[in-house]
Each structure stands twice: as C-alpha cells, then as structure tokens.
Design an enzyme around this catalytic site. Structure first.
Site, PDB file in Angstrom:
ATOM      1  N   ASP A  79       0.857  -1.183   0.000  1.00 23.38           N
ATOM      2  CA  ASP A  79       0.000   0.000   0.000  1.00 23.38           C
ATOM      3  C   ASP A  79       0.891   1.231   0.000  1.00 23.38           C
ATOM      4  O   ASP A  79       1.946   1.249   0.628  1.00 23.38           O
ATOM      5  CB  ASP A  79      -0.973  -0.008   1.179  1.00 23.38           C
ATOM      6  CG  ASP A  79      -0.277  -0.079   2.524  1.00 23.38           C
ATOM      7  OD1 ASP A  79       0.029   0.981   3.097  1.00 23.38           O
ATOM      8  OD2 ASP A  79      -0.042  -1.207   3.011  1.00 23.38           O
ATOM      9  N   ASP A 168     -10.095   3.037   5.416  1.00 24.87           N
ATOM     10  CA  ASP A 168      -8.994   2.990   6.379  1.00 24.87           C
ATOM     11  C   ASP A 168      -9.468   3.705   7.633  1.00 24.87           C
ATOM     12  O   ASP A 168      -9.528   4.932   7.681  1.00 24.87           O
ATOM     13  CB  ASP A 168      -7.770   3.671   5.762  1.00 24.87           C
ATOM     14  CG  ASP A 168      -6.582   3.726   6.708  1.00 24.87           C
ATOM     15  OD1 ASP A 168      -6.706   3.290   7.868  1.00 24.87           O
ATOM     16  OD2 ASP A 168      -5.524   4.232   6.283  1.00 24.87           O
ATOM     17  N   GLU A 170      -8.766   3.996  11.627  1.00 32.41           N
ATOM     18  CA  GLU A 170      -7.734   3.689  12.619  1.00 32.41           C
ATOM     19  C   GLU A 170      -7.492   4.889  13.504  1.00 32.41           C
ATOM     20  O   GLU A 170      -8.279   5.840  13.506  1.00 32.41           O
ATOM     21  CB  GLU A 170      -6.441   3.268  11.904  1.00 32.41           C
ATOM     22  CG  GLU A 170      -5.917   4.324  10.940  1.00 32.41           C
ATOM     23  CD  GLU A 170      -4.592   3.935  10.304  1.00 32.41           C
ATOM     24  OE1 GLU A 170      -3.603   3.845  11.050  1.00 32.41           O
ATOM     25  OE2 GLU A 170      -4.554   3.729   9.072  1.00 32.41           O
TER      26      GLU A 170
END
Length: 280
Positions: A79, A168, A170
């Site tokens: 990534d 994503d 987090e």
C-alpha cells in the site's frame, strides 16, 4: 545618613518592565498556531492530509518480527501514499508483489497528488490494484466521505484488475484516537460510509483497521464481518486476535519496513483469490 540610590531603583523598575514585556511576547507567541514548535514546545502533530495506512500501529501496538512460515498460500501486496512519491512499480513487480492499494483521499479536503502515477503505474506493470480512503469521522459524515472517495479515484469496475475500495479506519493522527465519538457513534459512522459506498459502486468496501483500535473505538462491534472483507494491521510474526465477527482476514499488513516500499501485506490466498475479490 541613609543614602538615596535613585539610579538603582530605576534600574530595577526597568528590569521588571522588560521582564513583563518579554512574558507578554512569549504568551502571544505560544498562542499562535504552530508556535509551540517554533518555541521548542511539544509538536503540533502532522499536517492534515498526511495520514497514511498504519501510521499509528507501532506506537499503539508495537512491532515484532516478520511472519513465520504458513501452510496457507499468501500473495504479496503493498500500500502506498503520497510520501512515497513516484513508485518503482517494475522493481516491486519483479520482487514478487502482485497487487497494490493507493491512497486516494482523506476526509473531504485531500486528494493524493501522486495518485495517477501510483494507481495507473501499478496497473501498467500487471498488478491488480485499488484505492483507499483515510477516514476522519470528526470532520464530515460517512456518506459525505464515501461520495468524495468515489468521486476522486475510489470507484470500481469489473475489469478483473480493480479491487474494491478500502475504508482505512484507525487511530486519529490529529487528535483523540476515536475522533471524539462514542462506540455507537463510530459504528453508525462506519455503517454510513460502507452503505453509501455500496450504493455508489455495487461493492462492499474492505475495512482496514487494527484489532486494538476496533475494540477501543467501536466496542469490538461484530456487525460488519458478514459483508466487509477485513484488512488487519499487525506488525508481528503472527496476525494475532482479529476484531469481533471476522473468523479470518482477507489481507494482513504485517510490516511498515519492507524493501522498496515499506508497507507490505499478505493477501490470504493465491493470486486467483485476489482476482476473485477484484471481480466481485
């Protein structure tokens, strides 16, 4: 007779006045945005837009050894984000990397300036590729961010080479780790994002997270496991505990210090399983 020291008194008054002026200036300096850095204080944190997948993993979960051998077939992937600049895709391909995800967006205020080179470059060397969105639940709603993501590179097409988009979600690099939300509010925000993404693209978004964050910020909610593939972050020799509901991971981000590009991942299956995810 006592001696009158007028000069000494004036000198002390001058020093007191100068000290007061200096304190006032320092107070003003500290109040200015970013001034604490300039004055040698604690860092103000990263600039908006610079967040990357897994940037909080080492600080919160630590870092162990690399994965040990496994009986299951794994397919290597990476990534990337803007801090990698123009990526050497041919080098990665020749090293065995067969798929890639590129950061496309963050919040509703950022698009990756290297997105075209990274997203198209990986495709051009033969990789299966996709895009990810760094969520900021404290800035706008899940639906608004999902639409922004789709409109700026996060779409999907059944061409056999495009993976579904990734949420994503987090640690917050800009403030409180759960973005000021309760577990119920965070679950609702994620649901808003993934529902909107599916309505726009026809695909269930992959959810990237770390188990410890998921426990802290969603109350270890198990409600996404039946629909959304899991991409789990854990920099150790074993993947460890998964978030509630998921019996297996689809992708495991196992290090941020790999060769050529730091963030390396195992896809849980052979290349034909990566292609199956791409095809939906």
């Amino acid at each position: 007779m006592p001696v009158h020291r007028s000069g000494s008194t004036k000198s002390r008054r001058s020093r007191f006045a100068a000290a007061g002026t200096l304190l006032a200036a320092l107070s003003l300096l500290i109040a200015l945005p970013g001034a604490s850095n300039a004055a040698g204080g604690s860092p103000a944190g990263p600039a908006r837009g610079t967040a990357t997948m897994g940037m909080g993993v080492v600080a919160h979960d630590g870092q162990g050894g690399l994965p040990i051998g496994t009986r299951a077939v794994q397919t290597e992937g990476v990534d990337v984000a803007s801090y990698q600049g123009n990526v050497a895709w041919a080098t990665l391909w020749n090293s065995g990397v067969k798929w890639a995800y590129t950061k496309a967006t963050e919040g509703t205020y950022y698009t990756n300036p290297y997105f075209a080179q990274q997203y198209n470059g990986s495709y051009n060397v033969g990789m299966i590729r996709g895009a990810y969105h760094f969520a900021t639940p404290d800035t706008t709603s899940g639906a608004v961010q999902a639409n922004y993501f789709v409109d700026h590179g996060g779409g999907w097409s059944r061409d056999g080479k495009t993976l579904p988009g990734v949420l994503d979600i987090e640690w917050n690099p800009y403030g409180a780790q759960c973005y000021g939300k309760t577990a119920a509010q965070m679950v609702a925000w994620i649901r808003d994002f993934v529902n909107t993404y599916k309505a726009r693209t026809g695909r269930d978004a992959v959810i990237y997270t770390a188990t410890s964050w998921w426990k802290d910020c969603t109350g270890n909610n198990a409600g996404f496991a039946t629909t959304n593939p899991l991409w789990v972050a854990r920099y150790s020799s074993a993947v460890g505990e998964l978030p509630a509901g998921w019996g297996f991971y689809t992708i495991w981000q196992y290090t941020s210090s790999g060769p050529t590009v730091g963030d390396h991942n195992h896809f849980n299956g052979a290349l034909d399983r990566v292609q199956a995810l791409a095809n939906g």
